[in-house]
Design a protein around this motif. Sequence first.
Motif, PDB file in Angstrom:
ATOM      1  N   LEU A   7      15.872 -17.459  14.306  1.00 28.67           N
ATOM      2  CA  LEU A   7      16.283 -17.177  12.928  1.00 28.67           C
ATOM      3  C   LEU A   7      17.360 -18.196  12.548  1.00 28.67           C
ATOM      4  CD1 LEU A   7      16.483 -13.273  13.003  1.00 28.67           C
ATOM      5  CD2 LEU A   7      14.586 -14.739  12.316  1.00 28.67           C
ATOM      6  N   GLY A   8      17.240 -18.763  11.386  1.00 25.70           N
ATOM      7  CA  GLY A   8      18.225 -19.757  10.945  1.00 25.70           C
ATOM      8  C   GLY A   8      17.840 -21.181  11.297  1.00 25.70           C
ATOM      9  N   VAL A   9      16.763 -21.349  12.059  1.00 30.40           N
ATOM     10  CA  VAL A   9      16.340 -22.702  12.408  1.00 30.40           C
ATOM     11  C   VAL A   9      15.796 -23.388  11.145  1.00 30.40           C
ATOM     12  CG1 VAL A   9      13.912 -22.196  13.002  1.00 30.40           C
ATOM     13  CG2 VAL A   9      15.153 -23.974  14.238  1.00 30.40           C
ATOM     14  N   ILE A  10      16.013 -24.690  11.067  1.00 31.22           N
ATOM     15  CA  ILE A  10      15.564 -25.422   9.873  1.00 31.22           C
ATOM     16  C   ILE A  10      14.493 -26.436  10.256  1.00 31.22           C
ATOM     17  CG2 ILE A  10      16.280 -27.193   8.200  1.00 31.22           C
ATOM     18  CD1 ILE A  10      18.794 -25.615   7.733  1.00 31.22           C
ATOM     19  N   GLY A  41      14.079 -20.612   8.850  1.00 29.86           N
ATOM     20  CA  GLY A  41      13.466 -19.509   9.588  1.00 29.86           C
ATOM     21  C   GLY A  41      14.173 -18.202   9.296  1.00 29.86           C
ATOM     22  N   THR A  42      13.429 -17.221   8.811  1.00 30.19           N
ATOM     23  CA  THR A  42      14.000 -15.890   8.538  1.00 30.19           C
ATOM     24  C   THR A  42      13.119 -14.830   9.183  1.00 30.19           C
ATOM     25  OG1 THR A  42      12.717 -15.444   6.539  1.00 30.19           O
ATOM     26  CG2 THR A  42      14.731 -16.739   6.254  1.00 30.19           C
ATOM     27  N   ARG A  43      13.595 -13.596   9.164  1.00 29.94           N
ATOM     28  CA  ARG A  43      12.788 -12.495   9.731  1.00 29.94           C
ATOM     29  C   ARG A  43      11.458 -12.332   8.994  1.00 29.94           C
ATOM     30  NH1 ARG A  43      15.421  -9.713  13.579  1.00 29.94           N
ATOM     31  NH2 ARG A  43      17.690  -9.741  13.455  1.00 29.94           N
ATOM     32  N   HIS A  64       2.924  -9.198   9.758  1.00 29.83           N
ATOM     33  CA  HIS A  64       2.390 -10.457   9.233  1.00 29.83           C
ATOM     34  C   HIS A  64       3.218 -11.648   9.682  1.00 29.83           C
ATOM     35  CE1 HIS A  64       2.022 -13.676   6.170  1.00 29.83           C
ATOM     36  NE2 HIS A  64       0.742 -13.449   6.400  1.00 29.83           N
ATOM     37  N   THR A  65       4.537 -11.482   9.710  1.00 31.85           N
ATOM     38  CA  THR A  65       5.404 -12.619  10.064  1.00 31.85           C
ATOM     39  C   THR A  65       5.076 -13.149  11.449  1.00 31.85           C
ATOM     40  OG1 THR A  65       7.157 -11.641   8.729  1.00 31.85           O
ATOM     41  CG2 THR A  65       7.785 -13.395  10.238  1.00 31.85           C
ATOM     42  N   ILE A  69      10.707 -20.041  17.108  1.00 26.69           N
ATOM     43  CA  ILE A  69      11.213 -20.040  18.485  1.00 26.69           C
ATOM     44  C   ILE A  69      10.962 -21.398  19.147  1.00 26.69           C
ATOM     45  CG2 ILE A  69      10.829 -19.021  20.776  1.00 26.69           C
ATOM     46  CD1 ILE A  69      10.328 -16.327  19.279  1.00 26.69           C
ATOM     47  N   PHE A  70       9.799 -21.981  18.854  1.00 28.23           N
ATOM     48  CA  PHE A  70       9.497 -23.298  19.434  1.00 28.23           C
ATOM     49  C   PHE A  70      10.461 -24.358  18.915  1.00 28.23           C
ATOM     50  CE2 PHE A  70       7.245 -27.382  19.643  1.00 28.23           C
ATOM     51  CZ  PHE A  70       6.944 -27.409  20.997  1.00 28.23           C
ATOM     52  N   LEU A  71      10.717 -24.348  17.624  1.00 32.08           N
ATOM     53  CA  LEU A  71      11.670 -25.324  17.067  1.00 32.08           C
ATOM     54  C   LEU A  71      13.066 -25.095  17.638  1.00 32.08           C
ATOM     55  CD1 LEU A  71       9.359 -26.045  15.098  1.00 32.08           C
ATOM     56  CD2 LEU A  71      11.037 -26.108  13.261  1.00 32.08           C
ATOM     57  N   TRP A  72      13.441 -23.841  17.779  1.00 28.87           N
ATOM     58  CA  TRP A  72      14.778 -23.475  18.281  1.00 28.87           C
ATOM     59  C   TRP A  72      15.016 -24.060  19.672  1.00 28.87           C
ATOM     60  CZ3 TRP A  72      18.699 -20.218  16.258  1.00 28.87           C
ATOM     61  CH2 TRP A  72      19.658 -19.774  17.177  1.00 28.87           C
ATOM     62  N   PHE A  73      14.035 -23.915  20.546  1.00 29.13           N
ATOM     63  CA  PHE A  73      14.248 -24.337  21.933  1.00 29.13           C
ATOM     64  C   PHE A  73      13.793 -25.767  22.210  1.00 29.13           C
ATOM     65  CE2 PHE A  73      14.213 -19.672  22.766  1.00 29.13           C
ATOM     66  CZ  PHE A  73      15.464 -19.596  23.338  1.00 29.13           C
ATOM     67  N   TYR A  74      12.775 -26.233  21.505  1.00 24.71           N
ATOM     68  CA  TYR A  74      12.156 -27.493  21.917  1.00 24.71           C
ATOM     69  C   TYR A  74      12.198 -28.594  20.863  1.00 24.71           C
ATOM     70  CZ  TYR A  74      10.323 -24.988  25.936  1.00 24.71           C
ATOM     71  OH  TYR A  74      10.215 -24.278  27.088  1.00 24.71           O
ATOM     72  N   ALA A  75      11.647 -28.316  19.682  1.00 29.79           N
ATOM     73  CA  ALA A  75      11.357 -29.411  18.741  1.00 29.79           C
ATOM     74  C   ALA A  75      12.517 -29.766  17.832  1.00 29.79           C
ATOM     75  CB  ALA A  75      10.132 -29.035  17.905  1.00 29.79           C
ATOM     76  N   GLY A  76      13.545 -28.914  17.782  1.00 28.29           N
ATOM     77  CA  GLY A  76      14.611 -29.173  16.827  1.00 28.29           C
ATOM     78  C   GLY A  76      14.114 -28.922  15.411  1.00 28.29           C
ATOM     79  N   SER A  77      14.526 -29.777  14.474  1.00 26.84           N
ATOM     80  CA  SER A  77      14.150 -29.556  13.074  1.00 26.84           C
ATOM     81  C   SER A  77      12.888 -30.319  12.686  1.00 26.84           C
ATOM     82  CB  SER A  77      15.315 -29.950  12.164  1.00 26.84           C
ATOM     83  OG  SER A  77      16.386 -29.057  12.385  1.00 26.84           O
TER      84      SER A  77
END
Lengths: 119, 298
Positions: free
Chosen positions: A35-38, A101-103, B184-185, B195-203
């Motif tokens: 959440l909060g990722v851009i 990224g949001t819920r 749906h989300t 989650i993939f961007l958060w840990f791996y790909a960045g922005s």
Amino acid sequence: MAIAGFMIAGPAAEQIFGVQSPWLRSWTMFSAIGLGVIDASFEIRGPDGALVPLDRFAMLGAPRNGRLKWIQNPEELASVIKRLCAVAGQGSDIRVRARLGTRGGWQTIHTDAENACAG
Amino acid sequence: MPAPADAIADWRPAQAVAARFAGWAAGTEGSSRSSALIRIGLAMLFWSRWACELLLYMDQSPAGLFLAANFFVATTLLFIGYHSRLAAVWTGSVGLAMYYYFGFELGREPWTHHHTYLLAVAALLIALTPCDRSYSLDRYLAVTRAERLGISPPAERGNLWGLRLIVVQLSVLYFFAAFDKSNHTFLSGARLEQIFLWFYAGSDYPAGLAWLATTLAFGVVALEYCLALGLPFRATRRYLVLPGLAFHAIIYVTLPVYTFSATMALLYLAYFDADAVDRVIARLQGIGSAATAKGEIS
């Protein structure tokens, strides 16, 4: 039966009925991660008038695995755009598509409808 | 309107199912070896998760030292199997104290995660099994005592209701994990993308991620529902154990799940018939009949 009931009641109370308590264990793993990722992509208008992908790392001389890899929030995105416009020079046309990224999924926070350097 | 006798007859199958379930849940006796293996594994998982954080110099406050002392004594007793079931209660209580008091009350956020709760609860549940009767100092002392008295050693058997509760816990966990994702989300793939961007790909959103994330999202939810409802039953378990273990292996190497995957894999032992596990162990040690053990684990 009581132990099994407690096992079921905990997540049911929180995940079905919305009761929040640290005493009740829900099974909502990784529900806040991400959440909060851009997600951001950049394009720059070339001399021929066509928009081409802009590599922000190359343009700003930043390492690909450095701090610039994760744009942390909308404020940092604005800062990145400002730096890119500065490096690109006056009159440059940079288009930015970004979402947060949001819920509820992805929320658009910047569209490429306008030149991001125009403001 | 059915006659009273017919109405009673209609209830008989339900009663039979209920009686069978009650027998399975609370009335089954079996080998204590799988319980003992879980006991030993849990002690090692406690050390793996917390030992380095609880070394005596890490928190020299009275509460910190008290916690560390309890942690190391309780888990050591659990590992060697001395007063095993008491040690399991002690270890589980230490785990819950870390989760509720040190985690929620004192704000050690990593200690409030689901994997810490699962470890603590698993230790408490293994106390309800005959985990002291095999692979333990308790067992050694019992055999020594029996030899001294000239009687046969106690059987490595006991009531398995604690293992049944572990099965319930795992199914509840899987079901509500899937339930949480049944929206749906998540099913659109958006949450996996984030989650993939958060840990791996960045922005930088990688090309081709969208369809992969959507496919994986449906796959994960379907698998978790299947694991919740299918693992307790032998007929479906044979098709689900390997996908379940593979699922946990994948999240273990891709996400920071700490001891969660290893705990789940260890607790899978509770699904299997304890006597079948015993026969496989005997077979592997060359002291049992391969014919009886073959095909039992499914």
